[in-house]
Design an enzyme around this catalytic site. Structure first.
Site, PDB file in Angstrom:
ATOM      1  N   SER A 138       0.815  -1.223   0.000  1.00 53.94           N
ATOM      2  CA  SER A 138       0.000   0.000   0.000  1.00 53.94           C
ATOM      3  C   SER A 138       0.848   1.272   0.000  1.00 53.94           C
ATOM      4  O   SER A 138       2.020   1.272   0.389  1.00 53.94           O
ATOM      5  CB  SER A 138      -0.906   0.010   1.228  1.00 53.94           C
ATOM      6  OG  SER A 138      -1.648  -1.177   1.290  1.00 53.94           O
TER       7      SER A 138
HETATM    8  C1  LIG Z   1      -3.533  -3.835  -0.440  1.00 57.09           C
HETATM    9  S1  LIG Z   1      -3.059  -5.481  -0.186  1.00 57.09           S
HETATM   10  C2  LIG Z   1      -2.455  -5.461   1.482  1.00 57.09           C
HETATM   11  C3  LIG Z   1      -1.272  -4.573   1.681  1.00 57.09           C
HETATM   12  C4  LIG Z   1      -0.468  -4.890   2.909  1.00 57.09           C
HETATM   13  N1  LIG Z   1      -1.222  -4.742   4.144  1.00 57.09           N
HETATM   14  C5  LIG Z   1       0.818  -4.105   2.989  1.00 57.09           C
HETATM   15  O1  LIG Z   1       1.538  -4.318   3.956  1.00 57.09           O
HETATM   16  O2  LIG Z   1       1.128  -3.292   2.116  1.00 57.09           O
HETATM   17  C6  LIG Z   1      -4.615  -6.297   0.017  1.00 57.09           C
HETATM   18  C7  LIG Z   1      -4.492  -7.777   0.265  1.00 57.09           C
HETATM   19  O3  LIG Z   1      -5.757  -8.254   0.692  1.00 57.09           O
HETATM   20  C8  LIG Z   1      -5.846  -9.596   0.307  1.00 57.09           C
HETATM   21  N2  LIG Z   1      -7.230 -10.073   0.402  1.00 57.09           N
HETATM   22  C9  LIG Z   1      -8.261  -9.924  -0.470  1.00 57.09           C
HETATM   23  N3  LIG Z   1      -9.356 -10.536  -0.003  1.00 57.09           N
HETATM   24  C10 LIG Z   1      -9.026 -11.073   1.192  1.00 57.09           C
HETATM   25  C11 LIG Z   1      -9.733 -11.836   2.141  1.00 57.09           C
HETATM   26  N4  LIG Z   1     -11.009 -12.170   1.976  1.00 57.09           N
HETATM   27  N5  LIG Z   1      -9.066 -12.240   3.250  1.00 57.09           N
HETATM   28  C12 LIG Z   1      -7.758 -11.928   3.441  1.00 57.09           C
HETATM   29  N6  LIG Z   1      -7.046 -11.209   2.553  1.00 57.09           N
HETATM   30  C13 LIG Z   1      -7.662 -10.779   1.455  1.00 57.09           C
HETATM   31  C14 LIG Z   1      -5.263  -9.621  -1.095  1.00 57.09           C
HETATM   32  O4  LIG Z   1      -4.807 -10.920  -1.430  1.00 57.09           O
HETATM   33  C15 LIG Z   1      -4.138  -8.581  -0.970  1.00 57.09           C
HETATM   34  O5  LIG Z   1      -2.890  -9.207  -0.784  1.00 57.09           O
END
Ligand SMILES: C[S@@+](CC[C@H](N)C(=O)[O-])C[C@H]1O[C@@H](n2cnc3c(N)ncnc32)[C@H](O)[C@@H]1O
Length: 398
Positions: free
Chosen positions: A74
């Site tokens: 992010s």
């Molecule tokens: C924006 S990224 C996270 C960025 C991260 N927190 C960082 O340190 O930069 C969003 C993540 O949410 C995950 N995601 C999507 N749906 C999800 C779900 N139902 N449960 C857990 N993770 C999920 C995606 O696989 C993705 O890797």
């Protein structure tokens, strides 16, 4: 915590990024600033040059087969805003939903030796990479779980804080149940086409908002996915978007924009730079058939990025537009409504009435407050949005 690696160059870049976030007013909390100065972001995105690793930009990590972004590291300013909202203190037990490694490491810095961090992601590629990179960076005591975050991680509950880093349409019961009473969840909640990071405190089994800020994230996959429906109204060029809970009767037909256009002006003048997110939510709160119109077509007033607030019936549509105001700086515009179809004038008049009410009573106010109650509980008065697990209530103080 101590990062495993560091050299003058990365420390200088980290310091410059932190100074930038402090100077622009994103970071106020000294502990958040210290965490940003400490965690080596470049180790979590080893495939990009250092300058990009320390720019205030999102780094895309994965797309799905349709080319849609599904995972990213992010943008630092969004990460910082959410950490500020979360108000994490040493000793806190924190659950992060949506992994990547970087934010989990920041959380680990903030929770200190007495606290703990668990991070969960639905995607095995993401959790494997996060595990390896957290270990390399010296954060081997962060727990990484691969599963659908919709159900939280019950083994680690109760949590003092839950930080959701993926766009959610709902607050699943598991998240509230796994938060200790008085605990805080920060979640990018998508409501009527706009995403706000909302910090909620758990108060007697329900959630009450404490702060909100505009943000954007990739969308939730798994059991919590797909709450929006796109309805084409001019072939592939223009569509309107409704939420799952809205009446299907309100969908206009494909071709409604071919009907003659009617234009109404409101006398409400705004600066182009003024964020109109609250106005859009005000219109959504007060007008049945609210939707978001997006796309472009010759003869249709250009719509802002992210779409224009609109109201639709089965055979008509009206949407927010603007025009330059004479004898004012070019950044000032008057808001108005374009409409098509037999109900168009009526829809436009109703939108203009609400534009004026927002201008008089809410434009300079504190903005909306949000509450979340489980389905089955008695929700408070206000504009209710029925989700699968909860009612989201939006209320407005003048
Ligand atoms: C924006 S990224 C996270 C960025 C991260 N927190 C960082 O340190 O930069 C969003 C993540 O949410 C995950 N995601 C999507 N749906 C999800 C779900 N139902 N449960 C857990 N993770 C999920 C995606 O696989 C993705 O890797």
């Amino acid at each position: 915590m101590m990062p495993a690696l560091g050299n003058d160059r990365t420390e200088t870049l980290r310091d410059a990024l932190t100074r930038h976030l402090v100077a622009e007013g994103t970071i106020h909390d000294l502990d958040v600033a210290a965490a940003f100065r400490t965690v080596p972001r470049h180790l979590f995105i080893p495939h990009v040059p250092l300058e990009i690793a320390y720019a205030d930009d999102v780094v895309l990590m994965k797309r799905n087969q349709a080319g849609v972004a599904i995972s990213s590291v992010s943008q630092p300013s969004i990460v910082a805003l959410m950490l500020e909202q979360a108000e994490i203190r040493p000793g806190d037990r924190v659950l992060e939903i949506g992994s990547g490694g970087y934010n989990a490491a920041l959380l680990r810095e903030l929770t200190g030796p007495e606290g703990s961090v668990t991070t969960i992601d639905i995607d095995a590629d993401v959790t494997e990479r996060a595990r390896a990179l957290l270990d390399q960076a010296g954060y081997d005591d962060v727990r990484v779980v691969q599963a659908d975050g919709e159900y939280g991680v019950p083994e680690g509950a109760p949590y003092d804080r839950i930080v959701v880093t993926v766009t959610a349409w709902d607050v699943p019961t598991a998240w509230v149940d796994q938060l200790r009473p008085g605990g805080r969840i920060v979640v990018p909640l998508r409501v009527r086409g706009q995403t706000r990071s909302i910090a909620f405190d758990r108060v007697e089994g329900h959630l009450e908002s404490r702060s909100t800020t505009l943000c954007g994230f990739v969308c939730m996959q798994g059991a919590g996915a797909n709450y929006e429906r796109l309805v084409p109204i001019a072939g592939d060029e223009v569509s309107v978007c409704f939420d799952e809970d809205q009446e299907i009767d309100a969908h206009p037909f494909d071709g409604v924009l071919d009907q003659p256009r009617h234009q109404t002006w409101s006398s409400v003048v705004v600066n182009r730079e003024e964020p109109l997110l609250d106005l859009n939510l005000w219109l959504a709160s007060t007008l049945p058939g609210y939707c978001v119109l997006s796309g472009e077509r010759t003869g249709v007033t250009p719509t802002p990025r992210g779409g224009a607030a609109a109201v639709a019936t089965r055979d008509s549509v009206a949407y927010l537009t603007c025009r330059r105001v004479r004898r004012t700086p070019s950044s000032f515009v008057e808001l108005g409504i374009s409409s098509h179809g037999p109900d168009g004038r009526d829809l436009a008049d109703r939108m203009v009435d609400q534009l004026r009410i927002w201008d008089t009573h809410h434009r300079r106010g504190p903005g909306p407050a949000f509450q979340v109650h489980a389905v089955g509980d008695e929700p408070p008065p206000g504009f209710q949005i029925a989700r699968r697990h909860s009612y989201i209530t939006v209320s407005w103080a003048a």
